[in-house]
Every structure is written in structure tokens, then in C-alpha cells.
Design an enzyme around this catalytic site. Structure first.
Site, short mmCIF file in Angstrom:
data_model
loop_
_atom_site.label_atom_id
_atom_site.label_comp_id
_atom_site.label_asym_id
_atom_site.label_seq_id
_atom_site.Cartn_x
_atom_site.Cartn_y
_atom_site.Cartn_z
N LYS A 56 -6.75 -8.66 -4.04
CA LYS A 56 -7.63 -7.95 -3.10
C LYS A 56 -8.91 -7.41 -3.73
O LYS A 56 -9.92 -7.27 -3.05
CB LYS A 56 -6.87 -6.83 -2.41
CG LYS A 56 -6.45 -5.70 -3.33
CD LYS A 56 -5.46 -4.77 -2.64
CE LYS A 56 -5.02 -3.67 -3.59
NZ LYS A 56 -3.78 -3.03 -3.17
N ARG A 151 3.36 7.31 0.29
CA ARG A 151 2.52 6.41 1.07
C ARG A 151 3.50 5.62 1.93
O ARG A 151 4.24 6.24 2.69
CB ARG A 151 1.61 5.55 0.18
CG ARG A 151 0.42 4.99 0.99
CD ARG A 151 -0.54 4.13 0.18
NE ARG A 151 0.06 2.88 -0.25
CZ ARG A 151 -0.58 1.96 -0.96
NH1 ARG A 151 -1.83 2.16 -1.33
NH2 ARG A 151 0.02 0.84 -1.30
C1 LIG Z 1 -3.08 -3.13 -4.27
C2 LIG Z 1 -1.61 -3.10 -4.30
C3 LIG Z 1 -0.93 -3.40 -5.48
C4 LIG Z 1 -1.65 -3.70 -6.79
O1 LIG Z 1 -2.08 -2.51 -7.39
P1 LIG Z 1 -2.74 -2.52 -8.85
O2 LIG Z 1 -2.83 -1.09 -9.19
O3 LIG Z 1 -4.08 -3.18 -8.72
O4 LIG Z 1 -1.83 -3.27 -9.74
C5 LIG Z 1 0.45 -3.41 -5.45
N1 LIG Z 1 1.13 -3.11 -4.32
C6 LIG Z 1 0.52 -2.81 -3.16
C7 LIG Z 1 1.33 -2.49 -1.96
C8 LIG Z 1 -0.87 -2.80 -3.11
O5 LIG Z 1 -1.49 -2.49 -1.96
#
Ligand SMILES: *Cc1c(COP(=O)(O)O)cnc(C)c1O
Length: 374
Positions: A56, A151
Site C-alpha cells: 500500500k 484497532r
Molecule cells: C499496513 C498494514 C500492515 C503492514 O504494516 P507495516 O508496518 O508497513 O509492516 C499490516 N497489516 C495491516 C492490517 C495493515 O493495514
């Protein structure tokens, strides 16, 4: 702002009249990203885990996603269905998981495009079930449990009942149990928290007979535990930042051998003059409604760069030259104190920055930042 298609991003490599490439410009080093993915995948493998590479932060640009996959990942994940569509259109065959809880209104699209989603509502599972069944598909579901970060996720006492209900639905396969840390509450993942996750996964297996192959222990914040602190049975981490920027995110330590300079932002100096460090006049508010505070350092050599808060999030820019200092920014201008910089600078010179996560995302989304990916 929407993410841009591959064409949009390529179209941004426009040649202005001067014949050079337009700035600000983000250089993406694919070889370094592959190396980081390899290191992270190796670390996880030694702890019994596979890696879901998270796309993302760069709008799922397929060339960057492929560089991650080459490092040895078994899943990709993205929070937006548009980005998943982009990866599928590019012909990427690695299975892809939707990371943000699906909207019920997008259930049909999610069932059609994503191989799995993270889910915390039985209602949403039902919508996915109906959509997938009507399309003749089976959509995988990883149920999210909240272990304190507050969350997404069902509370632990509600997990088993949800799992049983979802297990009865056609068109979906309950495939995993996952947890998220370090997002809202800033809760740091620990071995104890992951053991609680495993115990819940065992409960679900016992009560449903499902194999539940994915036990997903979090994001880049969980990586500091690998390999020794990850209990046996956690099978997956979802990793974006650590692959892209080379750090785990609980304590922000660099992962041994990983690159932190995978992305470099180049900006051009448009003014270079000696000026006092104290503004002259009655001090009101700046362009963002704040009342700035200044320290008198006498006359300083200052550069103005052609980048500002409309282009990227300035707070996460780190000058590559350790002696250059960011002193402020407005919508279109970045002000730097370059008095101590040793190399010769002039109007038209370029200055380089590495990026932290917020700046990375904003630069990759910004139509004003040219991308050179290679
Ligand atoms: C963005 C996201 C991740 C990845 O997080 P990083 O800190 O970039 O490794 C993992 N799980 C969910 C649900 C996310 O939204």
C-alpha cells in the site's frame, strides 16, 4: 487523492524543455528492495513464518511489488481494493489479501479480486460469502482478534462464536487468525501476546476441525521478536515498512544487512542566499496558522528547494547530507540551512533525501513527484 495507474506514474517521467527529468523526483532502487525482502523473508523463515509483502505504501506499483516477490514472499497484501485490482491486472500471480476490513458495499469486488481478506464482523463475512458463492468462488477469510491495540478485531471472548458461524457459510473458507499491533494503541507485540493468539487459534481448530494454516502475528512491529521471540505456530507476518525502509517498527532498529536508502527523493535548489536566522517584523502566524519560534544563529546560508507540503509530507524527509538541516516548509517551498554543507552548492544543484514512511506514501501518491523505478 486516488492512487495512480501504471500509465499515470510512467507519464510523470516528463521531459521539460531543458531536457532534464522533472523534479522533485523519487528514485526507487528495486535491487535494494529485493535484498530487503530476502533478508526479512529469511528472518521469518527461521522463525517458522512466511511473509505477506504489503504494497500500500507505493500504491501497489507492480514493478515494486515484483521486486518484493523476488525476495521470496508467499502472499501480497494491500489495504485498498483498487490497488489489488492493479496488481491482478499486471498479471501478478502471488495470492493477495485485502488488509483493511472490507466494506460491505465492496464485497462483490473483494470476492472477485482478492484471494483473502482480514475480517472482524460476521456481517461482512456474510456479504463476502454471498458474493463469492454467487461468483462460484471460494474466498479465504482471516479473522482478526484484538489483543490490546484497539484497532480492528473481535475481542478474544467473541472469536470462537464468530469462527463457528463463518465456518458454516458457503463461498468462504476460514483460513486464518490474525492480530494487529502498534497502530492505534501503540501496543508493542510480545511473545506473551503471540502465545495468546496461538491459544485462540488452537481453540478454533479444536472446535471447528479446520486446519487454520495462517496465524498472522502482526506487521513490521513484530519483526524485532524474530527469530527467538516468535512462538512456534505463528506462521505469518504482514510486512510493508521493514521491507521498504529496512527497519522494524517497534524500536525502529535497522534490520541487519537491510538497506534504509531504497527510496531517494531529489529536489532542486531555486534560491541560495545568506540571510539572517531571525525574521524581521511583527510575528503573526505562518502559512499553516502556527506561530513559529526562532533561534538567532546570525547570518546563515539558506537554500530554498522546489518542494513543499503540497507535494509530500515534509516531516519524514531526512537529508542525505548530514550537515544540511531542514528549517521550515510552506506549501511549495522547503527551507534548508546549508551553512555547514561542504560540497559546493549553487542555484540549480540537487539535494537528496531519504524518506520515512509518511513521506514515502505521500511522495508515491503525489502527482507532482516524478518516479524513476529501476
Ligand atoms: C499496513 C498494514 C500492515 C503492514 O504494516 P507495516 O508496518 O508497513 O509492516 C499490516 N497489516 C495491516 C492490517 C495493515 O493495514
Amino acid at each position: 487523492m486516488p492512487c495512480f495507474s501504471a500509465e499515470d506514474i510512467n507519464n510523470q517521467v516528463q521531459i521539460p524543455a531543458s531536457g532534464s527529468v522533472r523534479h522533485p523526483l523519487m528514485r526507487v532502487n528495486l535491487a535494494k528492495i529485493t535484498r530487503n525482502a530476502e533478508i526479512v523473508a529469511g528472518l521469518c523463515r527461521r522463525a517458522g513464518m512466511g511473509v505477506m509483502g504489503v504494497t500500500k505504501a507505493f500504491c501497489a506499483e507492480p514493478a515494486i511489488a515484483r521486486a518484493m516477490i523476488r525476495g521470496g514472499l508467499d502472499w501480497l497484501g494491500d489495504s485498498r481494493i483498487q490497488n489489488i485490482a492493479r496488481l491482478k491486472e499486471a498479471g501478478i500471480e502471488t495470492p493477495i489479501c485485502l488488509l483493511r476490513l472490507p466494506m460491505i458495499s465492496e464485497a462483490r469486488e473483494v470476492a472477485a479480486l482478492a484471494d483473502m481478506s482480514l475480517v472482524s464482523e460476521v456481517e461482512t463475512a456474510k456479504a463476502l460469502s454471498e458474493a463469492a458463492a454467487s461468483q462460484g468462488r471460494t474466498h479465504k477469510i482471516t479473522l482478526m482478534v484484538d489483543l490490546g491495540d484497539l484497532r480492528e478485531g473481535l475481542l478474544p471472548q467473541n472469536i470462537l462464536q464468530a469462527a463457528k458461524i463463518i465456518n458454516e457459510m458457503p463461498g468462504v473458507e476460514l483460513y486464518g487468525l490474525g492480530v494487529n499491533f502498534a497502530c492505534y494503541g501503540g501496543v508493542i507485540p510480545t511473545t506473551e501476546k503471540l502465545e495468546a493468539l496461538l491459544a485462540l487459534a488452537e481453540d478454533i481448530r479444536r472446535q471447528t476441525g479446520l486446519p487454520l494454516p495462517i496465524v498472522s502475528g502482526g506487521n513490521s512491529a513484530s519483526l524485532y521478536l524474530a527469530p527467538g521471540g516468535i512462538p512456534n505456530g505463528v506462521t505469518n507476518l504482514r510486512i510493508g515498512e521493514a521491507i521498504l525502509l529496512g527497519r522494524e517498527t517497534s524500536y525502529r532498529k535497522v534490520i541487519e544487512g537491510a538497506f534504509t536508502d531504497t527510496f531517494t527523493l531529489e529536489c532542486e535548489i531555486i534560491e541560495l542566499q545568506k540571510k539572517p536566522s531571525l525574521p524581521d517584523g511583527l510575528i503573526g502566524t505562518n502559512a499553516f496558522g502556527q506561530k513559529p519560534v526562532f533561534v538567532d544563529k546570525g547570518i546563515r546560508k539558506r537554500a530554498i528547494l522546489a518542494i513543499g507540503r503540497h507535494d509530500v509530507i515534509i516531516d519524514g524527509l531526512v537529508p542525505v547530507d548530514p550537515k544540511a538541516e531542514i528549517i521550515g516548509a510552506s506549501s511549495d517551498h522547503l527551507l534548508m540551512d546549508v551553512t555547514e554543507v561542504e560540497r559546493p552548492l549553487s542555484v540549480g544543484s540537487l539535494m537528496e533525501f531519504n524518506v520515512q514512511y509518511g513521506s514515502l506514501i505521500s511522495a508515491m501518491m503525489s502527482p507532482y513527484v516524478t518516479k524513476i523505478i529501476g
